[in-house]
Design a protein around this motif. Structure first.
Motif, mmCIF file in Angstrom:
data_model
loop_
_atom_site.group_PDB
_atom_site.id
_atom_site.type_symbol
_atom_site.label_atom_id
_atom_site.label_comp_id
_atom_site.label_asym_id
_atom_site.label_seq_id
_atom_site.Cartn_x
_atom_site.Cartn_y
_atom_site.Cartn_z
ATOM 1 N N VAL A 82 -40.732 21.412 41.401
ATOM 2 C CA VAL A 82 -41.365 21.243 40.093
ATOM 3 C C VAL A 82 -42.743 20.613 40.241
ATOM 4 C CG1 VAL A 82 -41.225 19.998 37.897
ATOM 5 C CG2 VAL A 82 -39.209 21.169 38.800
ATOM 6 N N SER A 83 -42.834 19.580 41.077
ATOM 7 C CA SER A 83 -44.124 18.944 41.315
ATOM 8 C C SER A 83 -45.129 19.929 41.912
ATOM 9 C CB SER A 83 -43.952 17.743 42.238
ATOM 10 O OG SER A 83 -45.177 17.126 42.524
ATOM 11 N N ILE A 133 -39.961 9.011 33.813
ATOM 12 C CA ILE A 133 -38.955 9.803 34.513
ATOM 13 C C ILE A 133 -39.024 11.230 33.991
ATOM 14 C CG2 ILE A 133 -36.497 10.094 35.021
ATOM 15 C CD1 ILE A 133 -36.114 7.127 34.602
ATOM 16 N N GLY A 134 -39.377 12.153 34.864
ATOM 17 C CA GLY A 134 -39.521 13.553 34.484
ATOM 18 C C GLY A 134 -40.988 13.948 34.418
ATOM 19 N N HIS A 135 -41.357 14.973 35.177
ATOM 20 C CA HIS A 135 -42.763 15.348 35.292
ATOM 21 C C HIS A 135 -43.054 16.701 34.646
ATOM 22 C CE1 HIS A 135 -46.732 15.918 37.004
ATOM 23 N NE2 HIS A 135 -46.329 17.006 37.654
ATOM 24 N N GLY A 136 -42.187 17.698 34.866
ATOM 25 C CA GLY A 136 -42.419 19.022 34.296
ATOM 26 C C GLY A 136 -43.748 19.601 34.759
ATOM 27 N N ILE A 137 -44.548 20.098 33.823
ATOM 28 C CA ILE A 137 -45.863 20.641 34.185
ATOM 29 C C ILE A 137 -46.934 19.548 34.219
ATOM 30 C CG2 ILE A 137 -45.262 22.887 33.211
ATOM 31 C CD1 ILE A 137 -47.179 22.262 30.893
ATOM 32 N N LEU A 159 -43.211 27.087 32.210
ATOM 33 C CA LEU A 159 -42.267 26.698 33.263
ATOM 34 C C LEU A 159 -40.885 26.652 32.628
ATOM 35 C CD1 LEU A 159 -41.564 25.604 36.128
ATOM 36 C CD2 LEU A 159 -41.945 23.308 35.193
ATOM 37 N N GLU A 160 -39.948 27.400 33.195
ATOM 38 C CA GLU A 160 -38.628 27.520 32.586
ATOM 39 C C GLU A 160 -37.551 27.435 33.655
ATOM 40 O OE1 GLU A 160 -36.229 31.171 30.588
ATOM 41 O OE2 GLU A 160 -38.139 30.679 29.614
ATOM 42 N N PHE A 161 -36.481 26.708 33.337
ATOM 43 C CA PHE A 161 -35.295 26.696 34.177
ATOM 44 C C PHE A 161 -34.320 27.732 33.627
ATOM 45 C CE2 PHE A 161 -35.921 21.910 35.244
ATOM 46 C CZ PHE A 161 -37.002 22.232 36.033
ATOM 47 N N GLY A 162 -33.114 27.784 34.186
ATOM 48 C CA GLY A 162 -32.116 28.720 33.688
ATOM 49 C C GLY A 162 -31.693 28.405 32.266
#
Length: 243
Positions: A101-102, A76-80, A32-35
């Protein structure tokens, strides 16, 4: 070889892809990647239970080592869903600001752990009962780094209020070492609220290079076993001059 499974650019870039190599290791991985090459999580498809990133392993070790009976966690923050899944046996409140993301964590990474609340972490934390949490863990990033609202004195004061009298705040940040002004700003603010603030840095690259760092703020000296810190090492605290 890279095979894209999901791509979107609005309102921000988000990509999911399979690849045969990450950080020099060969295998079958889902990313999973953002910009701006901001990787948010990696799943080893051959070993889905494996935690590939070093910093979640180090954070979990610090949590277990310093309070083996801990129960209540605010994340705080879930990611994969790496940390979310690892904490499935605890009373964990998970805040993730991005519904997409969720959704992606469930669709492509098989997340089936505790429920994820779609809300800004600071806003949600303010609604929690004072003195409730054994740990507050901040693992939130976007393309520009940690969201600004999670770096303010107001946020740190709120976190302090929501922790138990022996509670700990753990933050995953990116910095260049103890003399990085960005790292110093965290250390200065947290040292005004907590008697113990320690820095742990991923042992990678040379001096002055950006790398994962963990800030641990609490009320007692932190215990850890170096062999279980996943290449993180405690580093000398910044020399902060009085203002």
């Amino acid at each position: 070889m890279t095979q894209f499974l999901h791509q979107e650019t609005e309102p921000r870039p988000i990509y999911v892809y399979d690849t045969s190599e990450v950080y020099g290791e060969k295998g079958i991985f889902r990313v999973l990647e953002f910009g701006n090459d901001a990787i948010q999580g990696i799943l080893d498809l051959n070993q889905p239970e494996r935690i590939l990133f070093e910093y979640p392993r180090a954070i979990l070790h610090l949590m277990e080592m310093n309070n083996p009976s801990y129960e209540d966690v605010f994340l705080i923050g879930h990611g994969i869903g790496t940390l979310s899944s690892a904490l499935r046996d605890k009373y964990v409140v998970i805040s993730e600001i991005d519904q997409k993301v969720s959704d992606l964590s469930k669709e492509y990474f098989g997340y089936n752990g505790p429920p994820v609340l779609i809300e800004d972490g600071y806003t949600l934390l303010k609604q929690m009962t004072s003195g409730r949490f054994d740990y507050i863990v901040v693992d939130a990033f976007h393309e520009g780094g940690i969201p600004e609202q999670l770096t303010t004195m107001d946020f740190f004061e709120t976190a302090c209020d929501k922790l138990t009298e022996d509670g700990t705040l753990l933050m995953n940040i990116i910095g260049r070492g103890p003399q990085d002004p960005y790292v110093q700003s965290f250390y200065r603010s947290l040292s005004s609220l907590f008697p113990v603030v320690d820095l742990f840095s991923l042992y990678a690259g040379g001096l002055g290079r950006s790398k994962n760092m963990i800030i641990a703020a609490g009320y007692h000296p932190f215990r850890y076993q170096q062999k279980s810190m996943a290449h993180f090492r405690k580093i000398k605290s910044p020399q902060i001059s009085a203002r």
